[in-house]
Structure formats: structure tokens, C-alpha cells
Design a protein around this motif. Sequence first.
Motif, short mmCIF file in Angstrom:
data_model
loop_
_atom_site.label_atom_id
_atom_site.label_comp_id
_atom_site.label_asym_id
_atom_site.label_seq_id
_atom_site.Cartn_x
_atom_site.Cartn_y
_atom_site.Cartn_z
N UNK A 30 0.86 -1.14 -0.07
CA UNK A 30 0.03 0.09 0.00
C UNK A 30 0.81 1.31 0.08
N UNK A 31 2.03 1.21 0.67
CA UNK A 31 2.94 2.37 0.59
C UNK A 31 3.67 2.66 -0.75
N UNK A 32 3.86 1.37 -1.27
CA UNK A 32 4.53 1.64 -2.74
C UNK A 32 3.23 2.20 -3.81
N UNK A 33 2.19 1.59 -3.53
CA UNK A 33 0.94 2.32 -4.42
C UNK A 33 1.00 3.83 -4.10
N UNK A 34 1.16 4.33 -2.86
CA UNK A 34 1.20 5.81 -2.64
C UNK A 34 2.29 6.58 -2.72
N UNK A 35 3.35 6.06 -3.24
CA UNK A 35 4.65 6.63 -3.46
C UNK A 35 4.62 7.35 -4.90
N UNK A 36 4.30 8.56 -5.00
CA UNK A 36 4.10 9.50 -6.08
C UNK A 36 5.45 9.44 -6.76
N UNK A 37 6.47 9.67 -5.88
CA UNK A 37 8.03 9.74 -6.64
C UNK A 37 8.25 8.44 -7.73
N UNK A 38 8.07 7.18 -6.75
CA UNK A 38 8.31 6.16 -7.62
C UNK A 38 7.38 5.80 -8.81
N UNK A 39 6.03 6.20 -8.68
CA UNK A 39 5.14 6.30 -9.96
C UNK A 39 5.79 7.30 -11.18
N UNK A 40 6.15 8.09 -10.77
CA UNK A 40 6.65 9.16 -11.54
C UNK A 40 7.96 8.50 -12.30
N UNK A 41 8.76 7.96 -11.42
CA UNK A 41 10.13 7.29 -12.23
C UNK A 41 9.61 6.09 -12.85
N UNK A 42 8.73 5.17 -12.47
CA UNK A 42 8.15 3.85 -13.50
C UNK A 42 7.63 4.51 -14.67
N UNK A 43 6.87 5.64 -14.65
CA UNK A 43 6.33 6.13 -16.05
C UNK A 43 7.18 6.50 -16.98
N UNK A 44 8.06 7.28 -16.22
CA UNK A 44 9.20 7.78 -17.16
C UNK A 44 10.19 6.69 -17.68
N UNK A 45 10.68 5.93 -16.93
CA UNK A 45 11.74 4.97 -17.29
C UNK A 45 11.36 3.76 -17.91
N UNK A 46 10.21 3.43 -17.60
CA UNK A 46 9.81 1.83 -17.98
C UNK A 46 8.22 1.80 -18.74
N UNK A 47 7.68 3.13 -18.69
CA UNK A 47 6.14 3.09 -19.12
C UNK A 47 5.35 2.34 -18.26
#
Length: 495
Positions: free
Chosen positions: A204-221
Motif C-alpha cells: 500500500x505504501x508503494x502504491x502511494x509513492x508518487x515519486x516512484x510512480x513518476x519514475x516508473x512511468x518515465x523510465x519503464x512506461x
Amino acid sequence: MTTFHSTRSTTDSLTAKQAIRKGIADDGGLFVSDSLGETRVDLANIAAKSYQEIALDVLGALLPDYTADELKACIAEAYGDQWADPEITPLKPLGDDFVLELFNGPTSAFKDVALQILPRFMARATPAGGDPDEKIMILTATSGDTGKAALAGFADAPGTGITVFYPEGKVSEVQELQMTTQTGSNVKVAAVRGNFDDAQSAVKRIFGDRELADRLAADSHVVLSSANSINVGRLVPQVVYYFSAYAQLLRQQVINTGDEVEFVVPTGNFGDVLAGYYAKLLGLPVKHLVVASDKNNVLFDFLRTGSYNRNRPFFQTISPSMDILVSSNLERMLYYFSEGDTRLIAMLMNDLKNYGCYEIPEDLLAKIRRVFGCGWADEDQVRGAIADCWRENRYVIDPHTACGYFVMRQMPADPLTPRVLLSTASPYKFPRVVNEALGFDATGTDFACMDALAEATGTKAPAALRGLETADLRFGDVIAIDGMESFVADAAAAL
């Protein structure tokens, strides 16, 4: 138009497809729809309908932005030859009561009902005008059964990957092998040092991590979504089997249309029994829903006192899939019983996060207790229930179903109200525990125990379970809780 928003705020307004794709709300809440129950399922001809036809009626009411053709395609793919029984969830007599077998799918657990169809929902929920290269990473913590069922559903599904975490040493040997031998180029599995609640909270914490979400979207789509019952697309397919049970009771001439039925549900995360409440809101004549817990009886205490307290000893039991102290789907139930009071829900969940406990108002508890009953079984009572059920009915149950069987037998029977026990897993997933309870040979490997159980009872181990003995191990990672985020990032990069 039916829309979905968080249990903790009304700022979102998503379609069913968007809610299923997203999995969990940005504020950590679960997606709910305020139009639940406005559309009722017609019971007039339900007895004449197949499981697939009932599914179309129920899912059409719950997920209205999927077209009938889309739902028919999802249902046909999810409920076909991969099931061992054409009824999908057959209802069988158990003395004066009934048992609903939810374990005839490819991984021998009730999670298959939802996790065979969730990837099909996801495939038809591609965001319009979004990133054409976008992929979904399904991220799931499991107490034993969800993991394998999700892996089986999403393995090699186009445009998706799946990462599953399970608590090291706290699932059965068969459950662990089901996950660590999973084939598929898009799957990752790791054990974590901790219990299920630790893993689920980290997810649940990982889902709420906006920084990680932005990184995954930018680096890996890659965007993250969930296959746990926090995802509304995991929850709603489970509503179908309550209607299927009712149809089978009608066909067997046990009831007439409109008669009430009681359901006894072994559950730790509350999703399986919440689906029964959804069925009630859709018009199914449900008299009571009885929550059966194991020694981790946090739900029992809550339903009795109105106080939810996870600050208590955690017990590793012989019913490991119910070894849970934070029951995520309780939040949805509280939302509906509080008549959509998002401020109250946000406050309660904040108390749970910060203090490990919360207390609901007395009038709210009184409303809940009119629908939900509760009971629990300790280890000796679970073993005794397995033995009693075999001796009295010549029917073998697993230790989770046994919690429900024990609780059901403690309830006063009403001859006018049939009782249906939901059987959540094949006994062959827990052959050592079952053999010990029945006095059969429990030495050697779990596979030797399967063979002994089959010989002693004249039943047969599901081929997919028995075949695990010779399956190739693919995953052996054991990581710390704080290593889960980087594991997810690596899995996303490999997609």
C-alpha cells in the motif's frame, strides 16, 4: 453513469474501467460506487441460468461501462475448460447444510473466481489517449492463495507484468511451490521477511509513492495496479457465486424464490464476505453473513465490540491464508454502513495507521451486527472440525473451510433457513494438516501426504497440485520489507 471514488473522499470520479486499472485511490482508500444497489438482479429465472449467464447479469449491474459483448468475452475466457466442474462453483449437501465449492479452478482456491477474469477486465481497460507504450505492473501481497491465482491469471498476459510478495515460512509447502515454480516471462516472485500484514502495508505504501510512480512511468512506461481484493475488479466477480449458490438451491428445490439464506464465510481480509453483502444490496435474499476467523480473531472482536485493534499477538496457524490482522475490505463495508461518510472513514483509517486501532460509533455497530455474525476456531477446533466433517459427511475440508464448519456447527439451526458454507480451498493444498487431523499418514513430503489422503478417502489430488513435485523452481529471492520497492522497480525495468 456509475462512477467510483475513494472510501476516504469524493474527489475522484472514475469509470469502472478506470477504477479497475488504477486499483487503489491516491489517498489510500478503496474504490466504491454510490450507485451500488440501484440496479437489482432479477431472480425470476435465475434457476434456469448457467454460471456464465448469472455472471453476465451480476457483472452488468456492477460494472456498467463494460459492454455486454465485452463482459461476455471476459466471462467466456475466465469460466471455461480450466475449471474442473461445469457449475464452476458447485453446491453440495453437507448433512442438513450445504457447501459451496469455490476451489475447482486452476489453482485450487476461491481466488481463481476473480483472478481468472481480472486480467480480461484489465485488457479491456486500456486508457484512451494515454501512453501507447504503457504497461500495467500488477503488485500483490499474498497470505497464500491470491499470489498463485494472480500469477496464473496474469502470466504472459499482453501489456502486463506481475510481482508477488509472500511472507517467508508462513505459507504451506504447496502454496509456496505454486508460486516459486510459476512459468511466464512477465512474472516475479519474492518471499519477504515478515508476516502478511507487513507485506500488505508495504505494498500500500508503494502504491502511494508518487515519486516512484513518476519514475516508473518515465523510465519503464509502467503503472502499478493491484490484484488484491482492494481492487474492485477483484471483488465484484466474487458476488456472482452467491447468486449461483441461490440458483442451485432453487434447482435442488430446497428453497422458493424470495426465501432467505445464511452464508458462513471463512475470511481474513473480509473481501469474500463483503461480496455477499454486495449480493444482498443487489437483491439476493441474504439473512445473515457469518464471518469465521481463525486464532487471529481481530474481525470477531471487532464485530462483537466495535473496536478494531491490530495491536495484538500475531499467530501463525494451520489456516495461513487467514493469518491477517489488517482486514482491508472492512473499509468498504464501513463506508456503506456509515451511508458514505468519507470523513469518518478517513479518520478511522488514520487512527488505524497511527495507533493501530479505532472504534466505531455504537449505532453503526448495531446496524452492522444486524447483517454480520461472527465466530472463530482455535487450532484444536480446526483439526476437530476436519475430523468431524469427514466422519459425519465423508467430505474432506481444508483448514480454512474447517474454521467455517466449526462456527456453523456452533450456530443454532433454523430449519426454514438453509445454511451455505463457503469452501475456500482444496484440502490438497494443505495435505499434511488434513492428514494429521484425520489420523492418516502425515510423514514425508507434502506430496506423500497428498497420495496418502487420496488413498484413504477415495478422492483425487488436482493434477496441477500433484505435478508441483517435479516442477522447476524459478524464484528463490528472500528480501527485507524495505527492499520491496527496489524489487518492484527492477521488475518494471525488465518488462
